[in-house]
Each structure stands twice: as structure tokens, then as C-alpha cells.
Design a protein around this motif. Structure first.
Motif, PDB file in Angstrom:
ATOM      1  N   ARG A  64       0.856  -1.191   0.000  1.00  0.00           N
ATOM      2  CA  ARG A  64       0.000   0.000   0.000  1.00  0.00           C
ATOM      3  C   ARG A  64       0.889   1.237   0.000  1.00  0.00           C
ATOM      4  NH1 ARG A  64      -5.478  -0.538   3.491  1.00  0.00           N
ATOM      5  NH2 ARG A  64      -6.320  -2.396   2.465  1.00  0.00           N
ATOM      6  N   VAL A  65       1.276   1.652  -1.212  1.00  0.00           N
ATOM      7  CA  VAL A  65       2.182   2.786  -1.365  1.00  0.00           C
ATOM      8  C   VAL A  65       1.748   3.634  -2.544  1.00  0.00           C
ATOM      9  CG1 VAL A  65       4.564   3.453  -1.885  1.00  0.00           C
ATOM     10  CG2 VAL A  65       4.132   1.486  -0.418  1.00  0.00           C
TER      11      VAL A  65
ATOM     12  N   LYS B 179       3.206   6.134  -5.275  1.00  0.00           N
ATOM     13  CA  LYS B 179       4.536   6.415  -5.821  1.00  0.00           C
ATOM     14  C   LYS B 179       4.398   6.885  -7.270  1.00  0.00           C
ATOM     15  CE  LYS B 179       8.900   3.921  -6.600  1.00  0.00           C
ATOM     16  NZ  LYS B 179       9.555   2.604  -6.486  1.00  0.00           N
TER      17      LYS B 179
END
Length: 121
Positions: A105-106, A108
Motif C-alpha cells: 500500500r504505497v 509512488k
């Protein structure tokens, strides 16, 4: 992992048209802003145009009225329709996307590998 793969570049005569595509793949939960940048030889990379998830757009003054950005959220793909091309549009074009992945869960920013656009006079 996420990949952005561009296609559609090439050689075109001045006043011609090209359509670039950039498809995103991988562990994508959602994609926020997407955009196109370009870098000409000896110059810095510059923003050409960007589009939000909701479809709001902005363009560099140099391409307003000639280029159109669009996206297909179902296909995780962004497009750049380039009309009335000029020799000064010659550059490597890169797509860019702010992607929220899951897992992990990022949020970017990712870049494509670039595609060459050459406009001859």
C-alpha cells in the motif's frame, strides 16, 4: 511491481500527427494524475501535459491547441494525440503516473521508458 510501457513514437513530417499511448500494469489499486513529459537533446525534461483521474487537464503553452491528453481508467492507459507537429516538438516523450499500489500500500510516481518523436521540416 508496476510498469509503464509507451508506444506510438516515430518519424513524422511537420504538420503531421502522432498518437502516443502509455499502458500501466502491475499491482495497481488506483492511478491519480497521469502526464507526459519530453526531453530534447541538451535540454531539461519538461512537462507537456497532465490529466487528473477526473479528467481535468493542463498543457504547456507551446502545445495548447495542438496536443490532447486523454485517459482510459479501465485500461490504466493514458494517450497523447499530437497534431500540427513542429520540428521543435522533436524529443523523447515520457509518460508519468502517480500510482497507488496494493500490495504494498504505497503511492509512488512511476515513469515509462520513453519513446522518440522526430518531426522533420
Amino acid at each position: 511491481q508496476v510498469q509503464l510501457v509507451e508506444s506510438g513514437g516515430g518519424l513524422v513530417q511537420a504538420r503531421g500527427s502522432l498518437r502516443l499511448s502509455c499502458a500501466s500494469s502491475g499491482s495497481i489499486f488506483s492511478i491519480n494524475d497521469m502526464g507526459w513529459y519530453r526531453q530534447a537533446p541538451g535540454k531539461q525534461r519538461e512537462l507537456v501535459t497532465a490529466i487528473t483521474r477526473g479528467g481535468s487537464t493542463n498543457y504547456a503553452d507551446s502545445v495548447k491547441g495542438r496536443f490532447t491528453i486523454s485517459r482510459d481508467n479501465a485500461k490504466n492507459t493514458v494517450y497523447l494525440q499530437m497534431n500540427s507537429l513542429k520540428p521543435e516538438d522533436t524529443a523523447v516523450y515520457y509518460c508519468n503516473a502517480a500510482i497507488f499500489t496494493n500490495p504494498p500500500r504505497v503511492l509512488k510516481t512511476y515513469w515509462g521508458q520513453g519513446t522518440q518523436v522526430t518531426v522533420s521540416s
